[in-house]
Design a protein around this motif. Structure first.
Motif, PDB file in Angstrom:
ATOM      1  N   GLU A  41       0.835  -1.200   0.000  1.00 24.31           N
ATOM      2  CA  GLU A  41       0.000   0.000   0.000  1.00 24.31           C
ATOM      3  C   GLU A  41       0.871   1.252   0.000  1.00 24.31           C
ATOM      4  OE1 GLU A  41      -3.291   2.437   2.658  1.00 24.31           O
ATOM      5  OE2 GLU A  41      -3.032   0.292   3.037  1.00 24.31           O
ATOM      6  N   THR A  42       1.908   1.255   0.814  1.00 19.23           N
ATOM      7  CA  THR A  42       2.817   2.405   0.862  1.00 19.23           C
ATOM      8  C   THR A  42       3.469   2.623  -0.499  1.00 19.23           C
ATOM      9  OG1 THR A  42       3.238   2.091   3.215  1.00 19.23           O
ATOM     10  CG2 THR A  42       4.895   3.324   1.970  1.00 19.23           C
ATOM     11  N   MET A  43       3.932   1.531  -1.125  1.00 15.26           N
ATOM     12  CA  MET A  43       4.571   1.652  -2.434  1.00 15.26           C
ATOM     13  C   MET A  43       3.557   2.116  -3.487  1.00 15.26           C
ATOM     14  SD  MET A  43       7.410   1.517  -4.108  1.00 15.26           S
ATOM     15  CE  MET A  43       8.597   0.414  -3.322  1.00 15.26           C
ATOM     16  N   LEU A  44       2.326   1.646  -3.404  1.00 17.27           N
ATOM     17  CA  LEU A  44       1.304   2.070  -4.360  1.00 17.27           C
ATOM     18  C   LEU A  44       1.024   3.563  -4.209  1.00 17.27           C
ATOM     19  CD1 LEU A  44      -0.697   1.489  -6.599  1.00 17.27           C
ATOM     20  CD2 LEU A  44      -2.346   0.777  -4.840  1.00 17.27           C
ATOM     21  N   THR A  46       3.017   5.836  -3.054  1.00 22.75           N
ATOM     22  CA  THR A  46       4.217   6.530  -3.542  1.00 22.75           C
ATOM     23  C   THR A  46       4.239   6.562  -5.065  1.00 22.75           C
ATOM     24  OG1 THR A  46       5.471   5.894  -1.578  1.00 22.75           O
ATOM     25  CG2 THR A  46       6.749   6.462  -3.533  1.00 22.75           C
ATOM     26  N   THR A  47       3.898   5.442  -5.674  1.00 17.65           N
ATOM     27  CA  THR A  47       3.927   5.330  -7.131  1.00 17.65           C
ATOM     28  C   THR A  47       2.865   6.200  -7.783  1.00 17.65           C
ATOM     29  OG1 THR A  47       4.827   3.099  -6.972  1.00 17.65           O
ATOM     30  CG2 THR A  47       3.733   3.688  -9.048  1.00 17.65           C
ATOM     31  N   ILE A  48       1.664   6.193  -7.242  1.00 14.87           N
ATOM     32  CA  ILE A  48       0.602   7.048  -7.794  1.00 14.87           C
ATOM     33  C   ILE A  48       1.006   8.518  -7.667  1.00 14.87           C
ATOM     34  CG2 ILE A  48      -1.774   7.855  -7.465  1.00 14.87           C
ATOM     35  CD1 ILE A  48      -2.486   4.913  -6.731  1.00 14.87           C
ATOM     36  N   ALA A  49       1.526   8.911  -6.518  1.00 19.30           N
ATOM     37  CA  ALA A  49       1.947  10.304  -6.320  1.00 19.30           C
ATOM     38  C   ALA A  49       3.043  10.686  -7.321  1.00 19.30           C
ATOM     39  CB  ALA A  49       2.424  10.519  -4.886  1.00 19.30           C
ATOM     40  N   HIS A 100      -4.576  -6.375  -4.378  1.00 21.23           N
ATOM     41  CA  HIS A 100      -5.588  -5.638  -5.132  1.00 21.23           C
ATOM     42  C   HIS A 100      -6.099  -4.500  -4.259  1.00 21.23           C
ATOM     43  CE1 HIS A 100     -10.030  -5.772  -6.683  1.00 21.23           C
ATOM     44  NE2 HIS A 100      -9.408  -4.703  -7.121  1.00 21.23           N
ATOM     45  N   PHE A 101      -6.066  -3.293  -4.794  1.00 23.59           N
ATOM     46  CA  PHE A 101      -6.572  -2.115  -4.094  1.00 23.59           C
ATOM     47  C   PHE A 101      -7.594  -1.410  -4.975  1.00 23.59           C
ATOM     48  CE2 PHE A 101      -2.408  -2.845  -2.294  1.00 23.59           C
ATOM     49  CZ  PHE A 101      -2.605  -2.628  -0.942  1.00 23.59           C
ATOM     50  N   TRP A 112      -6.277  -1.336  -8.729  1.00 22.14           N
ATOM     51  CA  TRP A 112      -4.833  -1.442  -8.920  1.00 22.14           C
ATOM     52  C   TRP A 112      -4.363  -2.766  -8.343  1.00 22.14           C
ATOM     53  CZ3 TRP A 112      -1.471   2.665 -10.639  1.00 22.14           C
ATOM     54  CH2 TRP A 112      -2.148   3.850 -10.993  1.00 22.14           C
ATOM     55  N   PHE A 113      -3.412  -3.384  -9.007  1.00 20.84           N
ATOM     56  CA  PHE A 113      -2.801  -4.635  -8.572  1.00 20.84           C
ATOM     57  C   PHE A 113      -1.303  -4.391  -8.518  1.00 20.84           C
ATOM     58  CE2 PHE A 113      -6.694  -5.362 -10.816  1.00 20.84           C
ATOM     59  CZ  PHE A 113      -7.368  -6.280 -10.034  1.00 20.84           C
ATOM     60  N   ILE A 114      -0.693  -4.657  -7.363  1.00 23.80           N
ATOM     61  CA  ILE A 114       0.727  -4.402  -7.191  1.00 23.80           C
ATOM     62  C   ILE A 114       1.379  -5.591  -6.507  1.00 23.80           C
ATOM     63  CG2 ILE A 114       0.311  -3.113  -5.040  1.00 23.80           C
ATOM     64  CD1 ILE A 114       2.781  -1.372  -5.777  1.00 23.80           C
TER      65      ILE A 114
END
Length: 131
Positions: A41-44, A46-49, A100-101, A112-114
């Motif tokens: 979740e943290t990486m997602l 960060t990536t979206i930002a 999955h988020f 989103w899937f990460i």
């Protein structure tokens, strides 16, 4: 882990493929699973930002994924910027080894899937319209 290529507005996983964690309820496994989800979740976030800022976080991605993002960034970045600010980000479960988020933005609702590799880098990243 074989990387999942970056894709947008593409349904790659049917809804029936959503898997429940067979170890749910076991405290040790549950704690480990929660830590894994928190990292993803943290990486997602960060990536979206980074994508919305127009500066993808390539160093956080495996080389195959960073190559795919570079190849599509001219269309992907404006699309993600147009989504607007994140309103909510909710974990939906695990699908084929990826978390999955459901991410609701001001102007779009997306799935989103990460997946992170053992090195902590993003090995797989896919998003699509929610549904």
């Amino acid at each position: 882990m074989k990387p999942i290529l970056f894709a947008a507005a593409l349904t790659l996983v049917p809804a029936a493929a959503l898997a429940q964690d067979p170890h749910a309820g076991h405290s040790d496994h549950a704690a480990h699973a929660q830590a894994e989800v928190s990292a993803e979740e943290t990486m997602l976030r960060t990536t979206i930002a980074a994508l919305q800022a127009g500066t993808p976080n390539y160093d956080d991605m495996v080389s195959e994924l960073s190559d795919a993002v570079r190849a599509g960034e001219a269309s992907i970045i404006p699309m993600i910027q147009a989504f607007g600010a994140i309103q909510t980000l909710d974990h939906q479960g695990e699908v084929q080894g990826a978390q999955h988020f459901r991410v609701a933005f001001e102007n779009a609702e997306t799935d989103w899937f990460i997946a992170l590799g053992d090195d902590g880098k993003i090995a797989g990243l896919v998003f699509r319209p929610a549904g």
